[in-house]
Design a protein around this motif. Structure first.
Motif, PDB file in Angstrom:
ATOM      1  N   SER A 243      36.110 -33.599  -2.609  1.00 40.31           N
ATOM      2  CA  SER A 243      35.182 -32.518  -2.935  1.00 40.31           C
ATOM      3  C   SER A 243      34.430 -32.058  -1.689  1.00 40.31           C
ATOM      4  O   SER A 243      34.155 -30.875  -1.528  1.00 40.31           O
ATOM      5  CB  SER A 243      34.195 -32.969  -4.009  1.00 40.31           C
ATOM      6  N   PHE A 244      34.109 -33.014  -0.802  1.00 39.47           N
ATOM      7  CA  PHE A 244      33.405 -32.644   0.437  1.00 39.47           C
ATOM      8  C   PHE A 244      34.280 -31.760   1.318  1.00 39.47           C
ATOM      9  O   PHE A 244      33.839 -30.705   1.787  1.00 39.47           O
ATOM     10  CB  PHE A 244      32.998 -33.911   1.191  1.00 39.47           C
ATOM     11  N   PHE A 245      35.515 -32.199   1.550  1.00 35.96           N
ATOM     12  CA  PHE A 245      36.412 -31.423   2.402  1.00 35.96           C
ATOM     13  C   PHE A 245      36.806 -30.104   1.735  1.00 35.96           C
ATOM     14  O   PHE A 245      37.035 -29.103   2.407  1.00 35.96           O
ATOM     15  CB  PHE A 245      37.651 -32.245   2.764  1.00 35.96           C
ATOM     16  N   GLY A 246      36.858 -30.115   0.394  1.00 36.70           N
ATOM     17  CA  GLY A 246      37.138 -28.864  -0.317  1.00 36.70           C
ATOM     18  C   GLY A 246      36.009 -27.863  -0.131  1.00 36.70           C
ATOM     19  O   GLY A 246      36.254 -26.677   0.111  1.00 36.70           O
ATOM     20  N   ALA A 247      34.784 -28.354  -0.244  1.00 31.04           N
ATOM     21  CA  ALA A 247      33.634 -27.474  -0.032  1.00 31.04           C
ATOM     22  C   ALA A 247      33.586 -26.983   1.408  1.00 31.04           C
ATOM     23  O   ALA A 247      33.250 -25.816   1.672  1.00 31.04           O
ATOM     24  CB  ALA A 247      32.345 -28.216  -0.379  1.00 31.04           C
ATOM     25  N   LEU A 248      33.923 -27.869   2.353  1.00 29.68           N
ATOM     26  CA  LEU A 248      33.943 -27.482   3.773  1.00 29.68           C
ATOM     27  C   LEU A 248      34.992 -26.407   4.025  1.00 29.68           C
ATOM     28  O   LEU A 248      34.744 -25.433   4.746  1.00 29.68           O
ATOM     29  CB  LEU A 248      34.216 -28.714   4.632  1.00 29.68           C
ATOM     30  N   TRP A 249      36.155 -26.569   3.407  1.00 26.54           N
ATOM     31  CA  TRP A 249      37.229 -25.583   3.560  1.00 26.54           C
ATOM     32  C   TRP A 249      36.830 -24.246   2.947  1.00 26.54           C
ATOM     33  O   TRP A 249      37.060 -23.187   3.544  1.00 26.54           O
ATOM     34  CB  TRP A 249      38.509 -26.112   2.925  1.00 26.54           C
ATOM     35  N   ASN A 250      36.241 -24.283   1.763  1.00 20.66           N
ATOM     36  CA  ASN A 250      35.802 -23.039   1.121  1.00 20.66           C
ATOM     37  C   ASN A 250      34.725 -22.338   1.947  1.00 20.66           C
ATOM     38  O   ASN A 250      34.703 -21.110   2.039  1.00 20.66           O
ATOM     39  CB  ASN A 250      35.250 -23.343  -0.283  1.00 20.66           C
ATOM     40  N   GLY A 251      33.823 -23.144   2.552  1.00 29.27           N
ATOM     41  CA  GLY A 251      32.805 -22.555   3.415  1.00 29.27           C
ATOM     42  C   GLY A 251      33.404 -21.891   4.637  1.00 29.27           C
ATOM     43  O   GLY A 251      32.954 -20.816   5.050  1.00 29.27           O
TER      44      GLY A 251
END
Length: 308
Positions: free
Chosen positions: A8-16
């Motif tokens: 979820s952290f890396f997903g949020a980072l990618w979306n950002g």
């Protein structure tokens, strides 16, 4: 559970990251659309245009337009070093010219204070009148409180000028003892990590703070464009004219305008300082102070240079 948190952290980072890149790409379209349709935000006879101006002045879209322009100019400057030096000289010249002009507000402040003392203590007058034909007459307390405006002009509009002249107070723990290139790295990091974010935050706060004292219904930073356009149907100018005392200074909206001007000037000078630091890093110690337009106190006053 830990794997899910990591994903979820890396997903949020990618979306950002995707959001960031998309906004940079859209900035070029937004800029082109704004300059080809100025009537949508500059025709202030139209209430909707005023609200669009208010919204975009503090919007994410405006930030990315400025950021994209900064990236383009930086890329050109990295390729053509003389172009970057030209931007440094232009921005520092703007800071110097503005600061040197508004520094005279300090003299006006002193003269007006002396006049106030004479009018109160010597002539025992309750008011003062200036002008030819139709005089400008206000209570003594109005002129006494107006002195704060001169002080605000000096603080807000001479800040970057003082920076160029090296006149700000510094607390130096390690800077003086490090090498030329290390100093330039510190300067570049300071411009990007401290000056620019501070200027952006001050602008975001000051922009809506200013407009809430100029128009009603009062705009909010959380309002969407559609909501502000809907509010425009009831829009009217309501410039703040309330003083702290019955006959005191009543143009405090000018302080809000100065706050926004201060943030803009600091941001522009952060760019100039970043560029100068980079160029001095690349060109070496001999380029330190290159093209720097510093004031001189005159022959024999070298010991006081940079301390005024």
């Amino acid at each position: 559970m830990q794997d899910e948190n990591g994903i979820s952290f890396f997903g949020a980072l990618w979306n950002g990251l995707i959001w960031f890149i998309q906004n940079i790409a859209e900035a070029f379209y937004n800029f082109g659309y704004a300059i080809t349709h100025p009537q949508l935000w500059l025709d202030w006879s139209n209430k909707e245009a005023i609200m669009r101006f208010v919204y975009y002045g503090g919007s994410v879209e405006f930030f990315f337009v400025i950021f994209a322009l900064f990236l383009v100019l930086t890329a050109i400057g990295l390729y053509y070093r003389n172009f970057m030096w030209g931007m440094v000289r232009g921005l520092e010249g703007f800071a110097n010219t503005t600061g040197r002009f508004f520094a005279w507000a300090g003299l006006l402040m002193v003269i007006q204070q002396i006049v106030i003392v004479f009018m109160q203590r010597v002539f025992t007058r309750p008011d003062m009148s200036f002008g030819l034909g139709i005089p400008f007459q206000m209570d003594i307390s109005w002129f006494a409180e107006e002195l704060k405006l001169y002080n605000a002009m000096v603080v807000c509009l001479c800040c970057t000028y003082t920076f160029v002249q090296g006149g700000h107070v510094r607390v130096d723990l390690i800077y003086a003892g490090i090498s030329h290139k290390a100093k330039r790295v510190v300067d570049m990091c300071g411009a990007v990590l401290f000056m620019m974010p501070m200027a952006v935050l001050t602008w975001m706060y000051g922009w809506y703070f200013m407009w809430r004292h100029l128009i009603v219904p009062k705009p909010s930073a959380s309002d969407t464009l559609d909501r502000l356009v809907a509010k425009s149907r009831a829009l009217r100018w309501n410039v703040e004219t309330i003083g702290f005392s019955p006959n005191g200074f009543n143009a405090y909206f000018l302080f809000k305008i100065l706050l926004v001007a201060f943030a803009a000037m600091v941001f522009l000078h952060a760019i100039a300082f970043l560029y100068r630091s980079y160029l001095e890093y690349v060109e070496g110690p001999e380029s330190e102070g290159k093209y720097l337009d510093k004031d001189s106190l005159g022959e024999g006053e070298e010991a006081y240079e940079g301390a005024h």
